[in-house]
Design an enzyme around this catalytic site. Structure first.
Site, PDB file in Angstrom:
ATOM      1  CG  ASN A  39     -18.116  17.722 -25.629  1.00  0.00           C
ATOM      2  OD1 ASN A  39     -18.406  17.782 -24.431  1.00  0.00           O
ATOM      3  ND2 ASN A  39     -16.924  17.349 -26.043  1.00  0.00           N
ATOM      4  CD  GLU A  85     -11.123  15.263 -16.363  1.00  0.00           C
ATOM      5  OE1 GLU A  85     -10.803  14.754 -17.444  1.00  0.00           O
ATOM      6  OE2 GLU A  85     -10.566  15.002 -15.294  1.00  0.00           O
ATOM      7  CB  CYS A  96     -12.142  16.466 -24.893  1.00  0.00           C
ATOM      8  SG  CYS A  96     -12.625  14.989 -23.974  1.00  0.00           S
TER       9      CYS A  96
HETATM   10  P1  NAD Z   1     -16.607  26.157 -22.121  1.00  0.00           P
HETATM   11  O1  NAD Z   1     -15.359  26.267 -21.348  1.00  0.00           O
HETATM   12  O2  NAD Z   1     -16.981  27.258 -23.039  1.00  0.00           O
HETATM   13  O3  NAD Z   1     -17.881  26.004 -21.146  1.00  0.00           O
HETATM   14  C1  NAD Z   1     -17.992  24.920 -20.257  1.00  0.00           C
HETATM   15  C2  NAD Z   1     -18.864  25.313 -19.077  1.00  0.00           C
HETATM   16  O4  NAD Z   1     -18.216  26.347 -18.337  1.00  0.00           O
HETATM   17  C3  NAD Z   1     -20.237  25.875 -19.459  1.00  0.00           C
HETATM   18  O5  NAD Z   1     -21.194  25.356 -18.549  1.00  0.00           O
HETATM   19  C4  NAD Z   1     -20.062  27.367 -19.265  1.00  0.00           C
HETATM   20  O6  NAD Z   1     -21.261  28.030 -18.959  1.00  0.00           O
HETATM   21  C5  NAD Z   1     -19.127  27.393 -18.082  1.00  0.00           C
HETATM   22  N1  NAD Z   1     -18.359  28.624 -17.915  1.00  0.00           N
HETATM   23  C6  NAD Z   1     -17.930  29.467 -18.892  1.00  0.00           C
HETATM   24  N2  NAD Z   1     -17.255  30.506 -18.334  1.00  0.00           N
HETATM   25  C7  NAD Z   1     -17.264  30.294 -16.991  1.00  0.00           C
HETATM   26  C8  NAD Z   1     -16.731  31.003 -15.887  1.00  0.00           C
HETATM   27  N3  NAD Z   1     -16.033  32.125 -16.044  1.00  0.00           N
HETATM   28  N4  NAD Z   1     -16.923  30.503 -14.652  1.00  0.00           N
HETATM   29  C9  NAD Z   1     -17.592  29.348 -14.471  1.00  0.00           C
HETATM   30  N5  NAD Z   1     -18.132  28.629 -15.477  1.00  0.00           N
HETATM   31  C10 NAD Z   1     -17.955  29.096 -16.726  1.00  0.00           C
HETATM   32  O7  NAD Z   1     -16.519  24.766 -22.879  1.00  0.00           O
HETATM   33  P2  NAD Z   1     -17.538  24.154 -23.934  1.00  0.00           P
HETATM   34  O8  NAD Z   1     -17.417  24.949 -25.195  1.00  0.00           O
HETATM   35  O9  NAD Z   1     -18.871  23.975 -23.304  1.00  0.00           O
HETATM   36  O10 NAD Z   1     -16.937  22.689 -24.157  1.00  0.00           O
HETATM   37  C11 NAD Z   1     -15.976  22.386 -25.102  1.00  0.00           C
HETATM   38  C12 NAD Z   1     -14.629  22.232 -24.430  1.00  0.00           C
HETATM   39  O11 NAD Z   1     -14.698  21.221 -23.431  1.00  0.00           O
HETATM   40  C13 NAD Z   1     -13.550  21.764 -25.392  1.00  0.00           C
HETATM   41  O12 NAD Z   1     -12.364  22.473 -25.167  1.00  0.00           O
HETATM   42  C14 NAD Z   1     -13.378  20.283 -25.018  1.00  0.00           C
HETATM   43  O13 NAD Z   1     -12.122  19.752 -25.348  1.00  0.00           O
HETATM   44  C15 NAD Z   1     -13.616  20.315 -23.554  1.00  0.00           C
HETATM   45  N6  NAD Z   1     -13.997  18.986 -23.044  1.00  0.00           N
HETATM   46  C16 NAD Z   1     -13.084  18.290 -22.295  1.00  0.00           C
HETATM   47  C17 NAD Z   1     -13.393  17.020 -21.828  1.00  0.00           C
HETATM   48  C18 NAD Z   1     -12.419  16.241 -20.995  1.00  0.00           C
HETATM   49  O14 NAD Z   1     -12.817  15.228 -20.443  1.00  0.00           O
HETATM   50  N7  NAD Z   1     -11.172  16.661 -20.870  1.00  0.00           N
HETATM   51  C19 NAD Z   1     -14.641  16.462 -22.123  1.00  0.00           C
HETATM   52  C20 NAD Z   1     -15.544  17.200 -22.888  1.00  0.00           C
HETATM   53  C21 NAD Z   1     -15.205  18.471 -23.341  1.00  0.00           C
END
Ligand code: NAD
Length: 477
Positions: free
Chosen positions: A150, A248, A282
């Site tokens: 995002n 996060e 987020c």
């Molecule tokens: P996601 O969890 O689907 O993926 C994030 C990353 O994790 C990707 O690079 C993905 O390839 C990787 N990943 C997926 N499965 C994995 C595994 N088993 N092992 C290791 N890596 C793995 O999240 P998304 O859809 O990319 O992002 C959206 C989410 O992120 C929302 O829930 C949002 O709230 C959160 N977010 C949080 C913050 C914060 O600062 N708290 C900031 C931005 C986004």
């Protein structure tokens, strides 16, 4: 952008991969590029390069490490317009927001560079004669930075800058949805004289490259931003090696609007929360608790503001408020959540459907009234341009409902009463609270969540020190 094939960046060299992932523009579903689906062997090579480089990197004076961050920040600024266009096409955010993201990234690199002369240990009084107790802050070693889609460009800096300034080296894995901007960043890094192995990028899926990184014994800190479900899987993968975690995760930010609020301000700020990045943020308000006395007025005003949102394909039209959702799964999830809420009695005030805007993943800006605490739409992260609203009788009820959540990232309150604002800041169990302002964190703050929104946090002094461990030396001399 012509369609090209990117390569992993390992030990200052771009290396190809046999297996590739296709990356699409979410606004029109056009193929943009192919990126590596890194093998376990390639991920291992990146970790080994980072390990080999780490001691030499940590041995450099911090101010020298800061110089590299500043060089990279300059390159990011020099290429800001081009990078913003890439982010718009790859991720779908509007050009103005993409440019804010790029410039904020450069500022963040510079901000973290400033810490070079401010990193401090402590000297403690001993119980013994002729003894000093030194508390040293040391790098952890090799960091794995795993990114969401995002704010993909900014997140590179949020992981890399604190890692490098404190003497760690890093392997970054961008999201498979948005890896192009990360490889463009790596190309800029390659133009500097940053030593080999300090910064590496491998792309791939979560189940592939992601799980190799998180279960690898050569990683000393996993700094992950993404969803709660993935965070939980990463904790399990890290458990055998007892790898330190910085997570996060998602949010479901409540916004409380009291009867004495400046309604224009509340409407502007909360509308921005659902429109900015198409509601895929987020920290943005995802559910509203409005006091009954002003509920009708607030709902009318916010429905008009949401309905006035200009949206479509941001790579074709420069002057939009909102682009598409990231992919079909994101669109389906939003559509399903709205449908379920309507089935449980929510009323559509505006929007409520998938938008007819060609091939992309567009959803109408939507306001739902008549929502209640038991509805999925008030409890689960929507990540789309949809605002569910529940009416409350008073601040106590609003705070109780806000706190009754799996998430605890950010929250906000709109009121002219200092007493109400102070009560909310005492009683709201969240990592952040915005009072009479939009949801947007500062780089010198501390972005962290309670409950399932994460472990640890990012930004500022406290975020920086998450990339260090303390080493205590008892010195008899
Ligand atoms: P996601 O969890 O689907 O993926 C994030 C990353 O994790 C990707 O690079 C993905 O390839 C990787 N990943 C997926 N499965 C994995 C595994 N088993 N092992 C290791 N890596 C793995 O999240 P998304 O859809 O990319 O992002 C959206 C989410 O992120 C929302 O829930 C949002 O709230 C959160 N977010 C949080 C913050 C914060 O600062 N708290 C900031 C931005 C986004």
């Amino acid at each position: 952008m012509s369609e090209i094939t990117y390569q992993n960046y390992i030990d200052n060299t771009f290396v190809g991969s046999d297996s590739l992932i296709e990356v699409y523009n979410p606004a029109d579903a056009a193929l943009l590029a192919r990126v590596p689906d890194a093998s376990g062997e390639q991920v291992g090579r990146a970790i080994a390069a980072a390990r080999k480089a780490q001691r030499g990197w940590a041995a450099k004076p911090a101010i020298e490490r800061a110089g590299y961050l500043r060089q990279i920040a300059r390159k990011v600024r020099d290429n800001a317009e081009r990078l913003a266009r890439i982010i718009t096409r790859e991720q779908g955010k509007v050009p103005a927001l993409a440019l804010v993201e790029v410039n904020f990234t450069a500022d963040y690199l510079d901000y973290m560079a400033e810490w070079a002369r401010r990193l401090e240990g402590e000297v403690l009084t001993s119980d013994r004669v002729n003894e000093h107790i030194f508390l040293l802050r040391k790098p952890l070693g090799v960091v794995a930075g795993i990114l969401p889609w995002n704010f993909p460009f900014f997140l590179i800096a949020r992981k890399m800058a604190p890692a490098l300034i404190t003497g760690n080296t890093i392997v970054i894995k961008p999201s498979e949805e948005t890896p192009i901007n990360c490889f463009e960043f790596a190309k800029l890094v390659a133009e500097t004289d940053l030593p080999p192995g300090v910064f590496n990028v491998v792309s791939g899926t979560g189940a592939g490259a992601g799980s190799v990184l998180t279960s690898h014994a050569g990683i000393d800190l996993i700094s992950f931003t993404g969803s709660v479900g993935t965070g939980s899987r990463i904790m399990a993968a890290a458990a055998p090696n007892i790898t330190k975690l910085n997570l996060e995760l998602g949010g479901k930010a409540p916004a409380i609007v009291l009867a004495d609020a400046d309604l224009e301000l509340a409407v502007t700020a909360i509308t921005a929360s659902r429109v900015i990045n198409t509601g895929q943020v987020c920290n943005c308000a995802e559910r509203v608790y409005v006091e009954r006395k002003v509920a009708d007025q607030f709902i009318d005003k916010i429905a008009s503001a949401m309905a006035a949102t200009r949206y479509g394909d941001p790579s074709v039209d420069n002057d939009l408020d909102m682009g598409p959702l990231i992919n079909q799964a994101g669109l389906d999830k939003v559509a399903q959540m709205v449908k379920t809420a309507i089935g449980h009695g929510a009323q559509v005030i505006t929007g409520g459907s998938v938008a007819d805007k060609g091939k992309g993943f567009h959803y109408q800006p939507t306001v739902l009234a008549g929502c209640s605490a038991d509805m999925e739409i008030m409890r689960k992260e929507i990540f789309g341009p949809v605002l569910p609203i529940q009416i409350v009788e008073d601040l106590d009820e609003a705070i109780a409902l806000a706190n009754d959540s799996d998430y605890g990232l950010t929250s906000s309150i709109y009121t002219r009463s200092l007493g109400a604002a102070l009560k909310a800041s005492r009683e709201i169990d969240f990592g952040e609270t915005y009072v009479n302002r939009e949801n947007f964190e500062a780089m010198q703050g501390f972005h962290a969540g309670t409950r399932k929104s994460g472990i640890g946090g990012a930004d500022g002094k406290h975020g920086l020190y998450e990339f260090t461990h303390t080493h205590v030396v008892y010195m008899q001399a």
